[in-house]
Motif scaffolding. Sequence first.
Motif, mmCIF file in Angstrom:
data_model
loop_
_atom_site.group_PDB
_atom_site.id
_atom_site.type_symbol
_atom_site.label_atom_id
_atom_site.label_comp_id
_atom_site.label_asym_id
_atom_site.label_seq_id
_atom_site.Cartn_x
_atom_site.Cartn_y
_atom_site.Cartn_z
ATOM 1 N N PRO A 1 0.644 -1.119 0.090
ATOM 2 C CA PRO A 1 0.221 -0.138 0.072
ATOM 3 C C PRO A 1 0.566 0.670 -0.076
ATOM 4 N N GLU A 2 1.947 1.269 0.515
ATOM 5 C CA GLU A 2 2.820 2.200 0.585
ATOM 6 C C GLU A 2 3.113 2.703 -0.669
ATOM 7 N N VAL A 3 3.972 1.595 -1.253
ATOM 8 C CA VAL A 3 4.901 1.621 -2.596
ATOM 9 C C VAL A 3 3.302 2.047 -3.655
ATOM 10 N N ARG A 4 2.643 1.831 -3.232
ATOM 11 C CA ARG A 4 1.295 2.127 -4.248
ATOM 12 C C ARG A 4 0.353 3.397 -4.316
ATOM 13 N N ARG A 5 1.107 4.358 -3.071
ATOM 14 C CA ARG A 5 0.047 4.889 -2.541
ATOM 15 C C ARG A 5 -0.544 5.845 -3.397
ATOM 16 N N HIS A 6 0.128 6.473 -4.612
ATOM 17 C CA HIS A 6 0.510 7.230 -5.754
ATOM 18 C C HIS A 6 0.194 6.310 -7.314
ATOM 19 N N LEU A 7 -0.725 5.316 -6.988
ATOM 20 C CA LEU A 7 0.075 4.582 -8.240
ATOM 21 C C LEU A 7 -1.691 3.519 -8.156
ATOM 22 N N GLY A 8 -2.536 4.024 -7.806
ATOM 23 C CA GLY A 8 -3.804 3.678 -7.547
ATOM 24 C C GLY A 8 -4.240 2.766 -6.761
ATOM 25 N N GLY A 9 -4.028 1.770 -5.478
ATOM 26 C CA GLY A 9 -3.321 1.454 -4.852
ATOM 27 C C GLY A 9 -2.836 -0.112 -5.064
ATOM 28 N N PRO A 10 -2.860 -0.508 -4.271
ATOM 29 C CA PRO A 10 -2.389 -2.810 -4.461
ATOM 30 C C PRO A 10 -3.463 -3.206 -5.606
ATOM 31 N N VAL A 11 -1.785 -3.432 -6.517
ATOM 32 C CA VAL A 11 -2.398 -4.328 -7.884
ATOM 33 C C VAL A 11 -3.235 -5.388 -7.369
ATOM 34 N N ALA A 12 -4.396 -5.777 -8.688
ATOM 35 C CA ALA A 12 -5.577 -6.671 -8.454
ATOM 36 C C ALA A 12 -4.796 -8.213 -8.416
ATOM 37 N N PRO A 13 -4.858 -9.128 -7.820
ATOM 38 C CA PRO A 13 -4.609 -10.594 -7.208
ATOM 39 C C PRO A 13 -4.452 -11.263 -8.745
ATOM 40 N N GLU A 14 -5.046 -10.601 -10.161
ATOM 41 C CA GLU A 14 -5.456 -11.738 -11.504
ATOM 42 C C GLU A 14 -4.404 -10.852 -12.094
ATOM 43 N N VAL A 15 -3.815 -9.431 -11.860
ATOM 44 C CA VAL A 15 -2.806 -8.837 -12.456
ATOM 45 C C VAL A 15 -1.910 -8.893 -11.768
ATOM 46 N N VAL A 16 -1.533 -9.189 -10.569
ATOM 47 C CA VAL A 16 -0.109 -9.761 -10.254
ATOM 48 C C VAL A 16 -0.095 -11.175 -10.728
ATOM 49 N N ARG A 17 -0.679 -12.018 -10.891
ATOM 50 C CA ARG A 17 -0.684 -13.222 -11.624
ATOM 51 C C ARG A 17 -0.195 -13.458 -12.772
ATOM 52 N N ALA A 18 -0.286 -12.266 -13.799
ATOM 53 C CA ALA A 18 -0.211 -11.809 -15.160
ATOM 54 C C ALA A 18 1.063 -11.476 -15.318
ATOM 55 N N ARG A 19 1.075 -10.319 -14.548
ATOM 56 C CA ARG A 19 2.527 -9.701 -13.873
ATOM 57 C C ARG A 19 4.443 -10.992 -13.772
ATOM 58 N N ALA A 20 3.940 -11.988 -13.112
ATOM 59 C CA ALA A 20 4.404 -12.529 -11.897
ATOM 60 C C ALA A 20 4.951 -13.820 -13.058
ATOM 61 N N ARG A 21 3.481 -13.828 -14.276
ATOM 62 C CA ARG A 21 4.503 -14.939 -14.952
ATOM 63 C C ARG A 21 5.545 -14.568 -16.969
ATOM 64 N N GLY A 22 4.796 -13.060 -16.152
ATOM 65 C CA GLY A 22 5.701 -12.231 -17.419
ATOM 66 C C GLY A 22 7.028 -11.605 -17.267
ATOM 67 N N CYS A 23 7.292 -11.330 -16.089
ATOM 68 C CA CYS A 23 8.274 -10.227 -15.346
ATOM 69 C C CYS A 23 9.922 -10.786 -15.992
ATOM 70 N N VAL A 24 9.768 -12.129 -15.429
ATOM 71 C CA VAL A 24 10.932 -12.851 -15.682
ATOM 72 C C VAL A 24 11.566 -12.131 -17.118
ATOM 73 N N GLY A 25 13.005 -11.907 -17.272
ATOM 74 C CA GLY A 25 13.362 -11.350 -18.309
ATOM 75 C C GLY A 25 12.812 -9.984 -19.286
ATOM 76 N N LEU A 26 11.970 -9.292 -19.102
ATOM 77 C CA LEU A 26 10.755 -9.022 -20.210
ATOM 78 C C LEU A 26 11.990 -7.711 -20.310
ATOM 79 N N PRO A 27 12.367 -7.786 -21.503
ATOM 80 C CA PRO A 27 12.919 -6.565 -22.463
ATOM 81 C C PRO A 27 12.636 -5.341 -20.931
ATOM 82 N N GLY A 28 13.830 -4.376 -20.374
ATOM 83 C CA GLY A 28 13.920 -3.190 -19.747
ATOM 84 C C GLY A 28 13.124 -2.994 -18.643
ATOM 85 N N LEU A 29 12.679 -4.267 -18.198
ATOM 86 C CA LEU A 29 12.663 -4.145 -16.445
ATOM 87 C C LEU A 29 13.503 -4.983 -16.148
ATOM 88 N N PHE A 30 14.275 -3.699 -14.873
ATOM 89 C CA PHE A 30 15.034 -4.424 -14.752
ATOM 90 C C PHE A 30 15.145 -4.587 -12.920
#
Length: 202
Positions: A37-66
């Motif tokens: 919640p603190e990280v997401r204070r100015h980002l619209g609040g915590p991300v929805a669980p289904e979006v978190v799952r999608a991001r977790a599947r796709g973030c490893v090695g994602l170009p431009g994400l470090f």
Amino acid sequence: MSLPPAPWPGPLTTERLLLRPVEAADVPAHTRLWTDPEVRRHLGGPVAPEVVRARARGCVGLPGLFSLVRRQDGTVVGSVLVEAGARDDGRPEVSYQLLPEHWGRGFAREALRAVTDLLPDGAVAVTQEANARSRRLLEALGATVAERFSAWGEPQVRYRFGDGSRAPADDGPCEITCRSFHDSCCKAFNGDTVTPTLRRDS
């Protein structure tokens, strides 16, 4: 605009940090960034669980994400995202987030400066107008206000890097918002392929 040649987008080393592509072991730290919640204070609040799952599947090695990794002990302290040509003027858009226990130590300044130094034609970053800490950091690093607009129900400010000015900064706890993988929108995942489609978290 394309990103510069090597060493981009390979690992970057700063005085205290290693910026490298996301590895599988980093996913729990990134999940915290999307849901704290603190990280997401100015980002619209915590991300929805289904979006978190999608991001977790796709973030490893994602170009431009470090992952921002503390060199002294290998701890993931946050993340940086660079999207080439994400804005209408063609400049790359830069965003970052830090886990709360690592706020106020200058990591944000160090990481953002390392990234923007590798973008010779400049970059942009967007933050909520209410996010005073992020605005102070961007301005201390030499970014200038390019545009004010409303998005996702909140006033936003677009900053531009690239005028050659630099200044020291004490970043404090902050996070930049943007139209990117980390914010109130996300990329649509299709297996290992990331499409450029953007959508709201909600």
